[in-house]
Write an enzyme that holds these catalytic residues in place. Structure first.
Site, PDB file in Angstrom:
ATOM      1  N   CYS A 249       0.775  -1.051  -0.015  1.00 58.00           N
ATOM      2  CA  CYS A 249       0.260   0.199  -0.131  1.00 58.00           C
ATOM      3  C   CYS A 249       0.907   1.466   0.004  1.00 58.00           C
ATOM      4  O   CYS A 249       1.703   1.743  -0.996  1.00 58.00           O
ATOM      5  CB  CYS A 249      -0.786  -0.109   1.126  1.00 58.00           C
ATOM      6  SG  CYS A 249      -2.200   1.052   1.067  1.00 58.00           S
ATOM      7  N   LEU A 250       0.839   1.985   1.030  1.00 55.59           N
ATOM      8  CA  LEU A 250       1.862   3.387   1.217  1.00 55.59           C
ATOM      9  C   LEU A 250       3.369   2.718   1.071  1.00 55.59           C
ATOM     10  O   LEU A 250       3.872   3.557   0.293  1.00 55.59           O
ATOM     11  CB  LEU A 250       1.645   3.957   2.416  1.00 55.59           C
ATOM     12  CG  LEU A 250       2.546   5.213   2.779  1.00 55.59           C
ATOM     13  CD1 LEU A 250       2.080   6.327   1.773  1.00 55.59           C
ATOM     14  CD2 LEU A 250       2.134   5.739   4.214  1.00 55.59           C
ATOM     15  N   HIS A 332      -3.995  -5.013  -0.104  1.00 54.20           N
ATOM     16  CA  HIS A 332      -3.695  -5.659   1.468  1.00 54.20           C
ATOM     17  C   HIS A 332      -3.706  -7.228   1.292  1.00 54.20           C
ATOM     18  O   HIS A 332      -4.816  -7.830   1.575  1.00 54.20           O
ATOM     19  CB  HIS A 332      -4.766  -4.836   2.442  1.00 54.20           C
ATOM     20  CG  HIS A 332      -4.444  -3.589   2.730  1.00 54.20           C
ATOM     21  ND1 HIS A 332      -3.667  -3.033   3.461  1.00 54.20           N
ATOM     22  CD2 HIS A 332      -4.935  -2.386   1.897  1.00 54.20           C
ATOM     23  CE1 HIS A 332      -3.596  -1.750   3.773  1.00 54.20           C
ATOM     24  NE2 HIS A 332      -4.442  -1.380   2.637  1.00 54.20           N
ATOM     25  N   GLU A 334      -2.835  -8.683   3.576  1.00 54.60           N
ATOM     26  CA  GLU A 334      -2.943  -9.486   4.945  1.00 54.60           C
ATOM     27  C   GLU A 334      -4.577  -9.567   5.227  1.00 54.60           C
ATOM     28  O   GLU A 334      -5.254 -10.180   6.121  1.00 54.60           O
ATOM     29  CB  GLU A 334      -2.312  -8.775   5.858  1.00 54.60           C
ATOM     30  CG  GLU A 334      -3.271  -7.375   6.160  1.00 54.60           C
ATOM     31  CD  GLU A 334      -2.899  -6.384   5.210  1.00 54.60           C
ATOM     32  OE1 GLU A 334      -2.278  -6.571   3.972  1.00 54.60           O
ATOM     33  OE2 GLU A 334      -3.088  -5.138   5.532  1.00 54.60           O
TER      34      GLU A 334
END
Ligand code: ADP
Ligand code: ADP
Ligand code: MG
Ligand code: MG
Lengths: 362, 1111
Positions: A249-250, A332, A334
């Site tokens: 992500c970031l 994501h 996760e």
């Protein structure tokens, strides 16, 4: 039943009626985004990536399962406020320990309920995510507050959510250093299955991180504008030279910037648990969990192979780095909340780490 | 992978007649499949015996076989058509079972036909519960403990292991038929025996009962690249133990955390992969223990199902269409999402509303059946409602049911339990029944705690608390006045789903007044869109639902709009036939340049496919909700005459200038007894003598005038509801009392806002009369088109919906037909019909009596259209918007009927197997759920095919037991004579035997009375011993369970073909005669419509075939 009337006013003057829930507020401001997840409101509210934002849920009933100690993604909520169509009064779930309303109050997060959230969603879809303010103040005051709210572009939010001190979690065999740009509990749980994870502040130097002799480094997800993510961008090159690096992500955006790529602010981002992403190497489609308002410009990053693409809008969702044991994805893997389709990426990370650790396998 | 080019033609197997557990959702899925496969350029061969379906429309497939869905027949179809593949996952359990049979018999392999979608191994793993459980354990999923048994002893030993209570299920059965719970050893014996008998392979699965757990379903899709998506999650409000088909269900799931939901999602994909469903949609059912979150897998269906139809309507994701595409090689990411146009189908719909499905039952038709819900499905239809919240969608759903309820409470029926104490009511609510939701509401209203109710019924507290918010709303509203409610208050009330009707009841004000006050406060319905993505992307399909929010999403149209009102939930008497008519209207009017707007609330149907009309409103069919749509759409008119009684009832409540076709006044005139009698008198058209009565004295006066037998019924009912034949004063008294009793809330009143003060109608009952149905269309110039004249097989007195009938008439003389056509034209003119008209007649000794006329499309319109090749519903729709028949002829829409020598026979399919307590006799009250068509070149062949299609395999040889009422004895002679000449052994009960012998029929075996002291066997013994291959038994009038009832019940249990009228026996005998002399042939309806000549009949060598093979 007789909750106080509250209003949400967007920076462009759009007004929505509702009633106050959660912590009481006269006016709270933030960038208003909508998420389409249908389960996992507790995870969303506690996701550090939402720092600086007011989150509106498209799913009408929120709070149905109450909250529980296990599902939070951080020690406290990070979003500035919550917008819902209907807040459940009486939750029902075997793990529930507190109502969502109680949870919001306890953590000082205000909310507004009864809002025509579909109208809000469609407005943001057309006009883009923008600052807004809600609370019991009058419309004019809220509008003024909304206009003075800076939003997320150009703002450093990472420093507000990153850990102050390093700490260690996990019991897996390997060793991982995780840069905390706003890391989620679920990510730590996943990584902890692979390794002992040392979570370090976002401004940790590459040298300090590498001194921990990790088998791999993870650059986590986090809030806001990647160009304001701080010194981490300058450390990536060193990390890449030393061993496996994975960006999420970031973290994905930060790696892209470090490699010379460009990022941009999306109109209203991807916030949901149903985003189809294609693995360009195999053609397989994974349904992903996403939460970002900034993205990496496809084709802008030198020295990478683009590996994943969003099937909804064609945006870049992942790449591998030439000459390094590294990959990054925009979504994501996760989950928490969201589908588990991308769990294979942890196996991928594990493989990178064991290959790197075992020179004979190179 | 792109579209497969190695296959060219595909056989699609439909699901046959509408039965409980398998309704028009498979017409919806099959229609989508046929459309997709045709559009992809494949040759589509379709087999389905149900003429009321859209899928059997001749333009939906290249070759349409309206033939019995039976392995030997399909084998002939396969040999004739040589398809490359068969797609069996869209035709329900029937399609799946047939495909398996054809595969197991080697027919598919021998003809080089590939099973696409799911292969045989996958189907076997999913369908065999034992194999399935092993597979689940193998992949680490939990299942309830269980074992299989093939005998009662085995059953007992399994129970020793898993412990009571248990649930018992027959293997290879749809809709949970024959499933039951057993809590004691006695119950075990009973339920196990029934299950063993019901299973086609004589096997039952015995499983630990987890009744009371939470029940969920996930609708999943998989493509051949192993991409999997969940289309929709569904949570049952009724817990485990009540069949999902009988449960109120909600989408999306409401009480799962993300952790639990994702665990379920992972498990569902694991199930799909392990079972090996290569491509397509499946549904996986789960149970969750409320206190621990433990999840177990219940079952999976490797095919589209009722739930997938619901999921498609609930999300806008067309599962069947996708499944068809995936079956021919596409991948999810290669198929665009129709609704957004820009995103692919490889995603999971996000929902920003709540969908509630509520079943509709018809227990009142089977008074002997207990209204207890269990693991075997009993509902005949369902409604779906969409709201922004559960409360709103629940109330919308309840008023969609058309059972007299305006919502969850705040209507006259809310006081139904006032006489019961809390404890009694709670005890009732413990047992699942259609009324449980209202019982729970009453208890909540009395202040009984949510937790108490949750513990007693297994209903999740979340749902109960949501219901409580409605109840609290109702209690708060009672004391206020509409004028004192501010904007915010109004908005809150409407957001809880309260209808203006409920508020009018609460405040004792007329509904229009309530509406006016509300509108003055600025509170009006807003329409939102079902868009698969919760508003994230722009939607291009106007699929709307009403709610009370800030903004409305209806985009103004450009062409003139016509609103078509659908027929609501399926019920006995009003089902798929009416949906067929509405869909045809939409297609025809679209072609004619109108924008069509469909309003309906039945998720099973083709009409509620967002593809069918230009705009779809998923809304209850009530004056308020329909008015909202009219205000939003500003149509040029509304079609009320095609959706059965439901929209017709609304006609008078809508602005008269908007009613297209026949005026509301004419509709009323046909329904109004006195007006109708006057009209017939004026036209000099005979009617059975009759009168009206408000009480027993008046009734006696009527029968004194007209004589017995007489037919008694309440006025304004559909489907012959509560109709009785009385033979004397005592009967009359009993029936009058019963009719009055039905006025109690809950009983007959369920049929809807039935004005119980309305009088009772009494007619002379015409015995031994031939009943005739006519479907006609009249245009505004006065031309009348006779669509079809249908002669019933069973005599008048058997409801037209339950009797077999044929096109063309086989016994009526041409002059009689001419009289009938003339009467029909004159009635049409007198009622100033502009559109469809159905008239029923009884012909007694060549005299024609009218029974009733309905200026609307009838149940028989699709059958007539399939038989004649004339698109009657389309023509009717065009006529209603002003076209003349002449214009339609010129345009080519109205063609000549097929010039062919075929006979088409419609046969009804009855649900007696679901209600074993009910006596399987036919009468003036309709009880069939569906119909089939048999078509061939003689009436006999068509009749035998129709029987076969309806599940009655007439025997090729053996013993026929005849036992008929006196009035049927002459027919028994005719049937007996033919059957004896064909080599059947005739057995008969004493009276029938004597009569037959005296008329020269050889009776080989005398059957004694049950319980009689005489030597010899009685009928039930013979049937149970397998010594009877067919039973003809007609009831001797009402009374206690006489011999006849035992005989019929025994035949039902033993699966022996049973005919309950003399007329049917004659038709069967003639049919068997034809069957024995002719080679069986299958032909497409396209061929019949082009014209098939009688010279195509092929005889066997001799007059009697000797191979002994039956139908
Ligand atoms: N072990 C069980 N204990 C209690 N109820 C059950 C059990 N298994 C199934 N049921 C109930 O019976 C219904 C029908 O069972 P299911 O296996 O889904 O068969 P089908 O849908 O094929 O008829 C379910 O919807 C559920 O409510
Ligand atoms: N006078 C009559 N004599 C004999 N049978 C009748 C008579 N009236 C009605 N029936 C039978 O009852 C059935 C139902 O009556 P009908 O008037 O058609 O009611 P519905 O509106 O329910 O169709 C008919 O199909 C017919 O078989
Ligand atoms: Mg089931
Ligand atoms: Mg009738």
């Amino acid at each position: 039943m007789n909750a106080a009337t509250a209003r949400l006013v967007l920076a462009d003057g759009e007004v929505f009626e509702g009633e106050a829930i959660g912590a009481s507020t006269v006016a709270v401001t933030g960038e208003v985004v909508f998420t389409t997840v249908m389960s996992g409101y507790q995870e969303v509210i506690t996701d550090p990536s939402h720092a600086g934002q007011i989150v509106s849920f498209t799913a009408p009933h929120i709070g149905n399962c109450g909250t529980n100690p296990a599902d939070s993604q951080a020690a406290r909520p990070h979003c500035r406020g919550v917008i819902v169509r209907d807040l459940t009064r009486r939750p029902s779930n075997w793990r529930s320990t507190e109502t969502l309303d109680g949870f919001l109050r306890r953590h000082g997060v205000p909310g507004i309920a009864g809002v025509d959230t579909r109208r809000l969603t469609r407005h943001i879809r057309e006009e883009g995510s923008m600052p807004g303010a809600f609370g019991t103040a009058d419309t004019a005051a809220l509008e003024a507050a909304a206009r003075s709210e800076p939003g997320t572009a150009g703002v450093d939010l990472v420093s507000q959510v990153t850990t102050a001190e390093p700490y260690t979690v996990g019991t897996g065999p390997g060793r991982i250093v995780a840069y905390d740009l706003g890391i989620k509990t679920t990510m730590l749980r996943r990584l902890g299955e692979l390794a002992t994870v040392t979570v370090v502040p976002a401004d940790t130097s590459a040298a300090d991180a590498l001194a921990l002799e990790p088998d791999g480094v993870l650059i986590s997800n986090g809030p806001g504008d990647p160009t304001r993510a701080g010194g981490i961008i300058g450390e990536i090159d060193t990390l890449l030279g030393a061993g496996p690096v994975v960006g999420i992500c970031l973290g994905h955006q930060v790696m892209a910037l470090a490699l010379g790529g460009r990022t941009y602010k999306m109109k209203f981002g991807h916030h949901g648990g149903n985003v189809p992403v294609q693995d360009l190497r195999t053609g397989a489609v994974e349904i992903t969990s996403q939460n970002h308002n900034f993205a990496v410009e496809a084709g802008s990053v030198p020295g990478v192979t683009e590996t994943h693409r969003c099937l909804n809008d064609g945006s870049l969702e992942g790449f591998t780095v030439h000459g390094a044991a590294a990959f990054a994805v925009q979504y994501h893997p996760e989950a928490g909340p969201g589908p588990h389709d991308s769990h294979y990426l942890f196996a991928e990370m594990d493989r990178l780490m064991s290959t790197a650790a075992d020179p004979s396998a190179r | 992978m792109p579209r497969r080019s190695d296959i060219e033609s595909i056989l699609v197997i439909g699901s046959g007649p509408i039965v409980i557990g398998q309704a028009c959702e498979f017409d919806y899925s099959g229609t989508q499949a046929c459309r997709v496969l045709s559009a992809e350029g494949y040759r589509v061969v379709l087999a389905n015996s149900n003429p009321a379906t859209i899928m059997t429309d001749p333009d939906l497939a290249d070759a349409t076989y309206v033939e019995p869905l039976e392995a030997s027949v399909l084998t002939r179809v396969i040999e004739r058509e040589r398809p490359d593949a068969v797609l069996a996952t869209l035709g329900g359990q029937t399609g799946l079972n047939l495909a398996m049979e054809l595969w197991e018999s080697g027919t598919l392999t021998a003809n080089g036909v590939e099973l696409i979608g799911a292969d045989a191994a996958a189907i076997a793993t999913a369908e065999n519960r034992e194999l399935f459980k092993q597979a689940m354990i193998e992949i680490g999923l939990e299942v309830p403990r269980s074992g299989t048994a093939r005998s009662l002893e085995e059953a007992r030993s399994v129970v020793e292991r898993v412990g009571l209570p248990v649930i018992i299920r027959p293997a290879y059965i749809l809709g949970g038929s024959g499933a039951g719970m057993a809590a004691t050893a006695e119950e075990l014996n009973e339920v196990a025996a029934a299950g063993l008998a019901a299973s086609p392979i004589g096997e039952i699965l015995i499983e630990e009962s987890i009744a009371g757990w939470k029940e969920y379903e996930l609708e999943v899709m998989r493509d051949d690249r192993d991409n999997c998506v969940v289309v929709c999650s569904i949570e049952n409000v009724d817990p485990m133990g009540v069949h999902t088909g009988d449960s109120i269900t909600v989408a999306p799931a409401q009480t799962l955390t993300d952790v639990e939901y994702q665990q379920m999602r992972d498990a569902a994909f694991g199930v799909l992969r392990r079972v090996g469903v290569a491509t397509g949609g499946s549904n996986v059912q789960f149970a969750v223990e409320p206190g621990t979150g433990r999840q177990v897998v219940i079952e999976m269906n490797p095919r589209v199902s009722r739930s997938s139809a619901l999921a498609s309507k609930a999300t806008g994701f067309p599962i069947a269409k996708m499944a068809a595409k995936l079956a021919v090689g596409y991948r999810l990411d290669e198929i665009p999402n129709d609704i957004t146009g820009v995103t692919p189908a490889s995603f999971e719909p996000a929902i920003d509303y709540v969908v509630t499905k509520i079943p509709r039952w018809t227990f009142e038709k089977f008074p002997a059946a207990s209204e207890t819900l269990g693991p075997s499905m009993q509902s005949v239809g369902e409604v779906m409602a969409i709201g922004r919240t559960f409360a709103e969608s629940l109330q919308k759903g309840l008023r969609s049911l058309e059972q007299g309820r305006l919502g969850l409470n705040a209507d006259p029926a809310e006081s139904a339990y006032d006489h019961l104490s809390d404890r009694h009511l709670l005890d009732r609510a413990r047992i699942a029944s259609p009324d449980r939701i209202f019982q729970l509401e009453t208890l909540l209203r009395r202040g009984v705690a949510v937790d108490t109710l949750a513990a007693a019924t297994g209903t999740d507290p979340w749902f109960l608390d949501q219901m409580l918010s409605i109840t609290e709303g109702r209690l708060e509203l009672g004391p206020v006045s509409p004028e004192s409610l501010d904007r915010r208050g109004w908005r809150r009330v409407k957001r809880l789903g309260f209808s203006d009707g409920q508020l009018a009841h609460l405040w004792d004000r007329p509904e229009p007044e309530v509406r006016a006050i509300r509108l003055a406060q600025g509170i009006r319905a807003t329409f939102k869109t079902v868009d698969t993505c919760a508003g994230e992307f722009e939607a291009h399909t106007p699929y709307h639902y009403s709610t009370y929010e800030d903004t409305d999403e209806v985009v103004p149209g450009h062409r003139p709009r016509v609103v078509i009102l659908g027929s609501g939930p399926n019920r006995i008497g009003q089902g798929i036939e009416f949906d067929y008519c509405c869909v045809h209207a939409s297609l025809a009017l679209r072609d004619a340049g109108y924008e069509t707007v469909m309003v309906n609330c039945n998720p099973e149907t083709v009409s509620t496919d967002y593809d069918t009309s230009d705009r779809l409103y998923f809304e209850p069919l009530t004056p308020e909700d329909v008015t909202n749509v009219i205000e939003a759409e500003k149509p040029v008119g509304v079609i009320v005459a095609l959706g059965g009684q439901t929209p017709l009832r609304l006609a008078g409540l809508l602005p008269p200038h908007l009613i297209l076709g026949t005026s509301a006044a004419s509709i009323d005139l046909a329904e109004d007894r006195q007006g109708w009698n006057n009209l017939c008198a004026r036209l000099e058209i005979p009617q059975p003598a009759g009168g009206v009565a408000a009480d027993l004295d008046q009734a006696r006066a009527v029968t004194a005038r007209i004589g017995y037998p007489a037919l008694v019924r309440p006025s304004y009912v559909l489907g012959g509801r509560a109709m009785e034949i009385v033979y004397d004063d005592a009967d009359l008294a009993a029936v009058m009392k019963a009719v009055k009793a039905t006025a109690e809330p809950g009983a007959l009143a369920r049929e809807g806002p039935l004005a119980t003060e309305r009088p009772v109608l009494i007619d002379r009952f015409l015995e031994d009369a031939t009943e005739v149905d006519v479907d006609a269309i009249r245009d505004h110039r006065g031309e009348v088109l006779i669509g079809a004249v249908m002669e019933h097989v069973e005599e008048a007195g058997v409801h037209s919906g339950d009797s077999a009938c044929s096109i063309p008439p086989t016994n009526l003389s041409p002059p009689t037909v001419a009289v009938i056509e003339d009467y029909t034209s004159r009635i049409a003119a007198a009622l100033d019909v502009r559109g469809p008209l159905n008239v029923q007649y009884a012909v007694k000794r060549s005299q024609v009596f009218t029974l009733e006329a309905n200026p609307r499309a009838s149940r028989t319109v699709p059958f007539a259209a399939k038989a004649t090749g004339v698109p009657l519903a389309k023509v009717a729709a065009r006529v209603m918007v002003g076209a003349t028949l002449a214009e339609l002829r010129a345009e080519g829409l109205l063609n000549r009927p097929a010039l062919s020598d075929h006979v088409a026979v419609k046969e009804a399919v009855l649900p007696f197997d679901r209600f074993p307590e009910a006596d399987a006799v036919l009468g003036p009250e309709m009880r069939s759920t569906g119909e089939v068509m048999g078509i061939d070149l003689t009436a006999g062949l068509a009749f035998v095919k129709a029987q076969l299609a309806a599940g009655t395999r007439l025997p090729a040889e053996g013993t026929v037991l005849l036992s008929l009422a006196n009035r049927d004895k002459p027919l028994a002679v005719e049937a007996g004579r033919i059957l004896a000449s064909l080599g059947y052994v005739i057995a008969a009960t004493a009276g029938t035997a004597a009569y037959l012998r005296s008329h020269g029929v050889v009776v080989t075996q005398d059957v004694v009375k049950i319980g009689a002291d005489e030597p010899g066997h009685h009928a039930v013994d013979l049937i149970e011993a397998g010594q009877v291959q067919m039973v003809v038994n007609s009831p001797k009038g009402p009374g206690p369970r006489a011999d006849g009832a035992h005989i019929r019940a025994a035949a039902g249990r033993a699966g022996v073909p049973l005919l309950t009228t003399g007329a049917a026996a004659v038709a069967a005998a003639k049919g068997l005669r034809d069957w024995k002399t002719h080679r069986p042939a299958v032909r497409t309806i396209q061929e019949y419509h082009r014209g098939v000549h009688a010279n195509q009949l092929r005889l066997f060598g001799g007059p009697n075939r000797s191979d002994g093979s039956g139908p």
